[in-house]
Write an enzyme that holds these catalytic residues in place. Structure first.
Site, PDB file in Angstrom:
ATOM      1  N   GLU A 175     -36.729  -6.699  47.511  1.00  0.00           N
ATOM      2  CA  GLU A 175     -37.175  -6.459  46.130  1.00  0.00           C
ATOM      3  C   GLU A 175     -37.657  -7.776  45.528  1.00  0.00           C
ATOM      4  O   GLU A 175     -37.062  -8.362  44.622  1.00  0.00           O
ATOM      5  CB  GLU A 175     -36.029  -5.814  45.339  1.00  0.00           C
ATOM      6  N   GLU A 339     -34.484  -2.711  36.682  1.00  0.00           N
ATOM      7  CA  GLU A 339     -35.283  -2.160  37.783  1.00  0.00           C
ATOM      8  C   GLU A 339     -36.769  -2.275  37.470  1.00  0.00           C
ATOM      9  O   GLU A 339     -37.201  -1.959  36.363  1.00  0.00           O
ATOM     10  CB  GLU A 339     -34.933  -0.685  38.025  1.00  0.00           C
TER      11      GLU A 339
HETATM   12 ZN    ZN Z   1     -32.040  -3.161  44.499  1.00  0.00          ZN
END
Ligand code: ZN
Length: 375
Positions: A175, A339
Site C-alpha cells: 500500500e 484508507e
Molecule cells: Zn492495509
C-alpha cells in the site's frame, strides 16, 4: 521484450513472452505470493525492448489474488522514468479485467517502461526521506530496532508539544500510497511558514514511522513481513519473533502515551478515501467520538478527495489485533485507519492519473489541519 523485477519492491513472474511480429510482443505474467504467506496482489516490473514497439500484457493469476474485486474498474500505472523518477510520471494505462486476467497494451515509444499496481515507494526512497527529514533541527531520528532481515525501523519525532501524536504507514507494504501520504504530511509539517504546522507543533509532538514493513516492501509483498505475518493483525499479541516491527512501535507508544493515532493504508476494492473509526472498541467514550467527528469534518472540507459517505460497513465488535483498534482501547485516544484507493476517487475522479502520489501528498498535508482541529 525483456521483463525484470529484480529490484527493491519488484514482483512479477514471466510465464511466456510471445513474439507477435512487427515488434508486437505480448507477455503472459503471474504475480508472486508474499514469501511466507499466501497473499498476493502487488506487482511492479520493468519492460524493455525496441523503441516504438507495441506491447500487450496479461496477468493470468489476477482472479486468484487476495482481493480480486481490486481489479474491477482498475487501471495499471506506468512510468517511463521508473521508481527513481518523478512521482508525477506515473500515469494510468486503460486496463481490462475479464476471466480472471488483467490485461493492457502499451506503445513503448522510448523502448522501456515500468508497470506497477500503484506508484512504488521503495525502502531506498524511504531512507532518503528519513535522511532528508532528519536534517531539520525540529526532528529527532531514532532506529527503534531491526527487522527480521536486519533493516532499520525508523522513528522520526517532530516538535516539543505536550500531546503525543503517532502516525504510522506501510504495515501493508504493497500500500505504497501510505508512504506518499506521509511524505506530503512531513513536507508541510516542516514548512516554517505554515501556520497550521507551527500551531500543531506547539500543542503536539508527532512520532512518525514512515515505513512499518521494510522487509515486505523490499520483497514486493502486498501484506506480510518476512515471517509471513500480517502486521495489522498482530497488535494484541505482537512478538519479537513474528512481528518485531509492531513490538518495537507498541513499546515506544506505551512509553510516550498517545493522544492521537493515525495508521495510513490503501484499500484494493473501494474507490474512495475514508477513515475507519474505533467507535466499536469496548472502552469508547463520547469524547473520542466527538474528536473523530471533528477530524473527519475538517478533513472533508480541507481536502474534498476525502469523504464520509462510503467506507466499510459498521461492525458491532472491534478486532483489537488491528493497530488503530488496539491503540483506541489501550490509550482511550482518537484512533483511526486512513484508507486510500488503488483506483480513483469515485466522488472526485481524475481518470488520467487516478489516485496518484500528488493527491496522496496533498491528503497527508490536509491531515495536519484536521489533527489541529481534533486536538
Ligand atoms: Zn492495509
Amino acid at each position: 521484450m525483456e521483463i525484470s523485477a529484480d529490484f527493491e519492491g519488484g514482483n512479477i513472474e514471466v510465464v511466456a513472452i510471445d513474439p507477435g511480429g512487427e515488434d508486437r510482443d505480448s507477455a503472459r505474467l503471474r504475480i508472486r505470493k508474499d514469501g511466507r504467506a499466501d497473499f498476493f496482489q502487488w506487482f511492479c516490473f520493468k519492460a524493455a525492448g525496441r523503441p516504438g514497439a507495441h506491447w500487450s500484457f496479461a496477468i493470468e493469476n489476477a482472479g486468484a489474488s487476495s482481493y480480486p474485486r481490486g481489479w474491477e474498474g482498475y487501471d495499471v500505472v506506468a512510468s517511463t522514468e521508473g521508481p527513481g523518477g518523478s512521482p508525477d510520471a506515473w500515469v494510468r494505462v486503460p486496463s481490462s479485467y475479464a476471466d480472471g486476467r488483467l490485461s493492457w497494451s502499451f506503445a513503448a515509444a522510448g523502448g522501456e517502461a515500468w508497470f506497477a499496481y500503484f506508484a512504488p515507494y521503495s525502502p531506498a526512497r524511504n531512507q532518503a526521506l528519513v535522511a532528508h527529514t532528519a536534517e531539520s533541527p525540529l526532528v529527532r531520528h531514532e532506529v527503534l530496532g531491526r527487522t527480521l532481515e536486519g533493516r532499520p525501523l525508523d522513528l522520526l519525532s517532530v516538535g516539543q508539544g505536550p500531546k503525543p501524536v503517532w502516525v504510522i504507514a506501510r504495515q501493508h507494504p504493497g500500500e505504497t500510497m501510505a508512504s506518499w501520504c506521509v511524505e506530503g504530511l512531513l513536507e508541510r509539517l516542516l514548512d516554517p511558514q505554515d501556520a497550521v504546522s507551527r500551531a500543531l507543533l506547539q500543542r503536539a509532538t508527532l512520532h512518525l514511522v514512515p515505513l512499518m514493513n521494510p522487509d515486505g516492501a523490499a520483497a514486493g509483498h502486498i501484506r506480510s513481513n518476512a515471517a509471513g505475518t500480517d502486521l495489522n493483525r498482530a497488535w494484541r499479541n505482537a512478538t519479537p519473533e513474528a512481528s518485531p516491527e509492531v513490538w518495537f512501535v507498541r513499546e515506544r507508544m506505551k512509553a510516550t502515551g498517545v493522544s492521537l493515532f493515525l495508521d495510513v493504508h490503501g484499500d484494493e476494492a473501494l474507490p474512495y478515501v475514508f477513515v475507519v473509526d474505533a467507535d466499536n472498541v469496548p472502552s469508547v467514550t463520547p469524547e473520542m467520538v466527538e474528536r473523530r467527528q471533528r477530524f473527519v469534518s475538517v478533513l472533508e472540507q480541507t481536502d474534498p478527495d476525502f469523504q464520509t459517505r462510503h467506507g466499510y460497513p459498521p461492525s458491532p465488535t472491534a478486532n483489537l489485533d488491528i493497530g488503530s483498534k488496539w491503540a483506541a482501547e489501550a490509550f482511550g485516544c482518537l484512533s483511526m485507519t486512513l484508507e486510500q484507493p488503488f483506483k480513483d476517487c469515485a466522488n472526485s475522479p481524475l481518470p488520467a492519473l487516478g489516485w496518484s502520489p500528488g493527491r496522496c501528498k496533498r491528503l497527508g498535508a490536509a491531515c495536519l489541519t484536521a489533527m489541529l482541529a481534533a486536538l
